[in-house]
Design a protein around this motif. Structure first.
Motif, mmCIF file in Angstrom:
data_model
loop_
_atom_site.group_PDB
_atom_site.id
_atom_site.type_symbol
_atom_site.label_atom_id
_atom_site.label_comp_id
_atom_site.label_asym_id
_atom_site.label_seq_id
_atom_site.Cartn_x
_atom_site.Cartn_y
_atom_site.Cartn_z
ATOM 1 N N ASP A 85 0.857 -1.180 0.000
ATOM 2 C CA ASP A 85 0.000 0.000 0.000
ATOM 3 C C ASP A 85 0.897 1.235 0.000
ATOM 4 O O ASP A 85 1.604 1.498 0.974
ATOM 5 C CB ASP A 85 -0.866 -0.043 1.265
ATOM 6 C CG ASP A 85 -2.019 0.941 1.205
ATOM 7 O OD1 ASP A 85 -2.110 1.681 0.218
ATOM 8 O OD2 ASP A 85 -2.826 0.950 2.158
ATOM 9 N N LEU A 86 0.915 1.971 -1.091
ATOM 10 C CA LEU A 86 1.740 3.173 -1.208
ATOM 11 C C LEU A 86 0.855 4.401 -1.054
ATOM 12 O O LEU A 86 -0.193 4.494 -1.699
ATOM 13 C CB LEU A 86 2.449 3.203 -2.564
ATOM 14 C CG LEU A 86 3.337 1.991 -2.880
ATOM 15 C CD1 LEU A 86 3.830 2.044 -4.328
ATOM 16 C CD2 LEU A 86 4.520 1.929 -1.919
ATOM 17 N N VAL A 87 1.277 5.328 -0.204
ATOM 18 C CA VAL A 87 0.449 6.502 0.090
ATOM 19 C C VAL A 87 1.310 7.755 0.081
ATOM 20 O O VAL A 87 2.436 7.757 0.602
ATOM 21 C CB VAL A 87 -0.217 6.376 1.485
ATOM 22 C CG1 VAL A 87 -1.090 7.598 1.768
ATOM 23 C CG2 VAL A 87 -1.051 5.118 1.585
ATOM 24 N N ALA A 88 0.776 8.819 -0.505
ATOM 25 C CA ALA A 88 1.385 10.151 -0.383
ATOM 26 C C ALA A 88 0.262 11.135 -0.107
ATOM 27 O O ALA A 88 -0.760 11.121 -0.800
ATOM 28 C CB ALA A 88 2.121 10.523 -1.667
ATOM 29 N N THR A 89 0.439 11.954 0.918
ATOM 30 C CA THR A 89 -0.603 12.929 1.217
ATOM 31 C C THR A 89 -0.597 14.036 0.178
ATOM 32 O O THR A 89 0.437 14.360 -0.409
ATOM 33 C CB THR A 89 -0.416 13.534 2.617
ATOM 34 O OG1 THR A 89 0.906 14.066 2.718
ATOM 35 C CG2 THR A 89 -0.632 12.504 3.694
ATOM 36 N N LEU A 90 -1.773 14.606 -0.015
ATOM 37 C CA LEU A 90 -1.940 15.673 -0.998
ATOM 38 C C LEU A 90 -2.168 16.993 -0.275
ATOM 39 O O LEU A 90 -2.806 17.026 0.766
ATOM 40 C CB LEU A 90 -3.170 15.408 -1.866
ATOM 41 C CG LEU A 90 -3.128 14.221 -2.817
ATOM 42 C CD1 LEU A 90 -4.516 14.006 -3.395
ATOM 43 C CD2 LEU A 90 -2.134 14.471 -3.933
ATOM 44 N N GLY A 91 -1.644 18.043 -0.820
ATOM 45 C CA GLY A 91 -2.043 19.371 -0.385
ATOM 46 C C GLY A 91 -1.377 19.897 0.852
ATOM 47 O O GLY A 91 -1.484 21.071 1.149
ATOM 48 N N ALA A 92 -0.701 19.047 1.613
ATOM 49 C CA ALA A 92 -0.055 19.542 2.825
ATOM 50 C C ALA A 92 1.231 20.271 2.444
ATOM 51 O O ALA A 92 1.807 20.054 1.379
ATOM 52 C CB ALA A 92 0.272 18.379 3.750
ATOM 53 N N SER A 93 1.681 21.135 3.353
ATOM 54 C CA SER A 93 2.949 21.806 3.095
ATOM 55 C C SER A 93 4.075 20.783 3.183
ATOM 56 O O SER A 93 3.905 19.693 3.730
ATOM 57 C CB SER A 93 3.166 22.908 4.127
ATOM 58 O OG SER A 93 3.308 22.328 5.414
ATOM 59 N N THR A 94 5.236 21.154 2.636
ATOM 60 C CA THR A 94 6.328 20.182 2.606
ATOM 61 C C THR A 94 6.728 19.739 4.004
ATOM 62 O O THR A 94 7.222 18.638 4.207
ATOM 63 C CB THR A 94 7.558 20.771 1.898
ATOM 64 O OG1 THR A 94 7.884 22.007 2.527
ATOM 65 C CG2 THR A 94 7.299 20.970 0.424
ATOM 66 N N ALA A 101 4.807 10.473 2.914
ATOM 67 C CA ALA A 101 4.845 9.549 1.781
ATOM 68 C C ALA A 101 5.575 8.283 2.194
ATOM 69 O O ALA A 101 6.529 8.337 2.969
ATOM 70 C CB ALA A 101 5.538 10.204 0.590
ATOM 71 N N GLY A 102 5.101 7.174 1.701
ATOM 72 C CA GLY A 102 5.751 5.906 2.033
ATOM 73 C C GLY A 102 4.844 4.743 1.717
ATOM 74 O O GLY A 102 3.958 4.854 0.859
ATOM 75 N N GLY A 103 5.064 3.631 2.389
ATOM 76 C CA GLY A 103 4.275 2.450 2.076
ATOM 77 C C GLY A 103 4.193 1.462 3.219
ATOM 78 O O GLY A 103 4.911 1.569 4.227
ATOM 79 N N ARG A 104 3.287 0.546 3.062
ATOM 80 C CA ARG A 104 3.078 -0.498 4.067
ATOM 81 C C ARG A 104 2.884 -1.823 3.340
ATOM 82 O O ARG A 104 2.067 -1.931 2.412
ATOM 83 C CB ARG A 104 1.844 -0.179 4.908
ATOM 84 C CG ARG A 104 1.491 -1.241 5.943
ATOM 85 C CD ARG A 104 0.390 -0.720 6.857
ATOM 86 N NE ARG A 104 0.005 -1.698 7.848
ATOM 87 C CZ ARG A 104 -1.011 -2.535 7.711
ATOM 88 N NH1 ARG A 104 -1.717 -2.533 6.601
ATOM 89 N NH2 ARG A 104 -1.312 -3.400 8.661
ATOM 90 N N LEU A 105 3.644 -2.804 3.772
ATOM 91 C CA LEU A 105 3.521 -4.158 3.247
ATOM 92 C C LEU A 105 2.727 -4.955 4.268
ATOM 93 O O LEU A 105 3.065 -4.948 5.455
ATOM 94 C CB LEU A 105 4.925 -4.749 3.075
ATOM 95 C CG LEU A 105 5.089 -6.062 2.330
ATOM 96 C CD1 LEU A 105 4.679 -5.919 0.871
ATOM 97 C CD2 LEU A 105 6.539 -6.533 2.429
ATOM 98 N N TYR A 106 1.656 -5.597 3.827
ATOM 99 C CA TYR A 106 0.819 -6.324 4.778
ATOM 100 C C TYR A 106 0.526 -7.728 4.271
ATOM 101 O O TYR A 106 0.631 -8.010 3.081
ATOM 102 C CB TYR A 106 -0.489 -5.562 5.032
ATOM 103 C CG TYR A 106 -1.384 -5.485 3.823
ATOM 104 C CD1 TYR A 106 -1.264 -4.449 2.905
ATOM 105 C CD2 TYR A 106 -2.346 -6.463 3.580
ATOM 106 C CE1 TYR A 106 -2.072 -4.397 1.792
ATOM 107 C CE2 TYR A 106 -3.161 -6.414 2.462
ATOM 108 C CZ TYR A 106 -3.021 -5.380 1.574
ATOM 109 O OH TYR A 106 -3.818 -5.338 0.462
#
Lengths: 253, 393
Positions: free
Chosen positions: B191-200, B205-210
């Protein structure tokens, strides 16, 4: 006059035979395992889908749950509820593992062992009832204790005694329709001999050459209320399912 | 022979193979849509393609609350108290096709009475995302709930959607994100996720292996928090949920600060969560969790609870299917902070329930002000009594 006597005699004989039949209908002699094999072969399928309802009688209220179910073989199923209180809640059952998905929080939870003994969605059917699988002859000694007439149907009466510890019920008793080989009634007992649950087939329908119970009442004898009636409609058999039908990926979609 | 031959009683009749059946295609999306069904009570039905949903499906709930709150001091001559009311409407909508693409939204309109001269209206968009399903990945973008946690309240691996402890239902907030779920098997994936819209400085961002191993659900995750400019945190975690008759769960997370792309181990914070739950007598459910934040420097833990030690306990009793009593408590003992909730709910009609509840709160149980001065109101204890009527539709 002779004719009248003949008719009267015939009626008397008929009544006598009926009384005998009510007491103990005549059915071909079969072993318990042979009867259960016929029940199995009567009710087997590769895949199945149906729309189900659970009506849970709480005594003063009737709770109604609606769901759609897809199942493959004996161990795998996918359930999605559609009644307003539980809309979108899903179950995925694969072998002995059970997951639930809650749409509001997009949360998938693996159901713990202790919860498996609880009533599913408030019904008289426990998760364990739903999950139990495996060969009955591996777990129970089966004996035919007689025949009885039940709801006008001649039935074999089977007594099942546990021979392993990994069973939900120490003893069970089945009434098997002697012609259609469907379980018309079941009783589940604790080790103490106390009756825990009772099931009763309320409707049996024919699909091709097979007979299938499409409406069943399950009653938890330790609970108040009038039991849970489970109904199936729009039943389909033998569909080709997507490869990922029974996956966490599809559970979360 | 199979045990579950009797169990049309169950939702999942356990039966063997019926080899004589014809094979036909099956469209899960059409089947699970509200109008979807088979073609009647027939064997080997030909198709379920007829009932594809058109447009959006709507559902949701509405609720009305009345709340009486007393602030410390509690003696009659000095206390301050007020009544507030709230009505809310949650509207959920889903549309599309779960085989190919879907859109889902959940919006909450809230009217609050008694906090100002005029009613105050707020609007929360909890979810609004679309998903595209391909053979390789499920790709979603928008506001969604990203929920990794194994705990009911404490979930240090949850960087995205924290539990709202002020909510009786312990709901979660939505996160604006881009997400790609790559399946590696029926019960495993990346599961790869990156947040949108937040300041730097806040983006994640990152991922989870399940996966599931021997009946245990487990995951390993690694995320960068605010690393776009080289300074932020690396958050790495493990989580699992297993079954030892009672349910057990655990999470372990390390937060390692990074400066100019160099990890600084001296300020690492380790968060450990242990949880257990048990139910018995078909009526009782007990849940307990402990969160330990172990700091090697001055930095505090990430997540919703930052105190060194925080405890959660809950006990629920359902005497029947219509009634439930819940008592739950969160405490940070070294900060002398506690939040307790007691509620009694009763289903009064199909889809409708009434809930009476009591809330007690004292101190900064989340540890939000550990590294700075807390507003004076935080130090005051409050006690509230409320009643809620809600209807699902």
């Amino acid at each position: 006059m002779n004719r009248m006597l003949t008719i009267a005699a015939a009626l008397a004989a008929s009544s006598f035979l009926t009384v005998v039949a009510v007491a103990q209908p005549t059915l071909p002699s079969l072993s318990g395992e042979a009867i259960m094999n016929k029940v199995d072969s009567n009710a087997t399928y590769t895949t199945m889908a149906y729309t189900g309802t659970m009506e849970i009688d709480l005594g003063n209220r009737l709770l109604r749950k609606e769901m759609k179910v897809v199942a493959e073989g004996k161990d795998t199923s996918f359930v999605e509820f559609s009644n307003p209180e539980d809309r979108g809640v899903r179950y995925l059952k694969v072998d002995k593992d059970l997951w639930m998905y809650f749409p509001s929080e997009q949360e998938t939870v693996k159901i713990s062992g202790h919860l498996l003994k609880e009533g599913m969605m408030g019904s008289d059917v426990s998760y364990e009832d739903a999950l139990e699988s495996g060969a009955i002859s591996d777990k129970y000694d089966i004996s035919v204790v007689g025949t009885e007439l039940l709801d006008g149907r001649a039935c074999y009466v089977l007594d099942l005694k546990a021979k392993v510890r990994t069973v939900n019920y120490e003893r069970q008793k089945f009434w098997i329709d002697g012609e259609r080989f469907v379980v018309l009634k079941g009783e589940m007992y604790a080790k103490s001999g106390r009756l825990l649950k009772e099931s009763h087939a309320l409707s049996v329908k024919q699909f091709g050459a097979r007979w299938f119970a499409t409406e069943v009442r399950m009653e938890d004898k330790l609970k108040k209320g009038g039991g849970t009636v489970f109904k199936m409609k729009d039943i389909q058999f033998g569909m080709t399912l997507p490869e990922d039908m029974f996956s966490l990926r599809r559970l979360n979609r | 022979m199979k045990l579950t031959v009797l169990a049309l009683v169950a939702l999942v009749p356990a039966i063997t193979v019926w080899s004589q059946e014809g094979q036909s295609g099956f469209d899960p999306d059409a089947f699970f849509s509200p109008a979807g069904s088979g073609t009647g009570e027939t064997e080997a039905s030909a198709s379920t393609q007829s009932a594809r949903p058109a447009g959006l499906e709507f559902s949701g709930d509405a609720s009305a609350d009345i709340l009486y709150t007393v602030l410390e001091p509690f003696d009659e001559s000095a206390r301050t108290s007020d009544y507030t009311g709230a009505t809310s409407l949650r509207l959920d909508a889903t549309g599309g096709d779960r085989n190919e693409a879907k859109v889902e939204a959940s919006a909450i309109v809230l009217m609050i009475y008694g906090v100002a001269e005029a009613p105050v209206m707020s609007f929360e968009l909890k979810k609004l995302y679309l998903s595209i399903y391909t053979a390789l990945a499920d790709i979603s973008a928008g506001r969604m709930v990203i929920n990794y946690g194994r705990g009911t309240v404490f979930s240090p691996v949850d960087l995205f959607s924290a539990v709202d402890t002020s909510d009786l239902g312990l709901g979660r907030t939505g996160t604006d994100a881009l997400r790609a779920l790559l399946p590696l098997g029926d019960f495993s994936g990346l599961d790869l996720v990156a947040t949108l819209g937040a300041s730097t400085g806040e983006s994640i961002a990152g991922g989870r292996l399940y996966g599931n191993l021997a009946g245990v659900d487990a995951g390993v995750s690694a995320f960068g928090v605010g690393l776009a400019d080289g300074s932020g945190d690396i958050v790495a975690g493990l989580d699992f949920k297993g079954d030892l008759e009672l349910g057990v769960s655990a999470e372990a997370v390390a937060r390692i600060p990074v400066f100019d792309w160099h990890p600084d181990g001296s300020e690492t914070v380790y968060s450990l969560m242990f949880g257990a739950d048990y139910s018995f007598a078909d009526a009782w459910f007990i849940d307990a969790e402990y969160l330990w934040n172990l700091r090697t420097g001055d930095a505090y833990a990430v997540g919703a609870f930052r105190s060194d030690h925080t405890l959660f306990g809950a006990i629920s009793w359902k005497p029947d299917e219509l009634t439930a009593l819940d008592l739950r408590c969160i405490a940070a003992p070294f900060e002398e902070a506690v939040q307790a909730t007691f509620s009694l709910s009763r289903s009064v009609a199909a889809g409708a329930s009434i809930v009476g509840y009591a809330l007690y709160r004292s101190g900064d149980v989340e540890g939000r002000y550990l590294d700075g001065p807390a507003p004076s109101a935080i130090g005051l204890a409050s006690f509230s009594l409320g009643i809620r009527l809600s209807v699902a539709y």
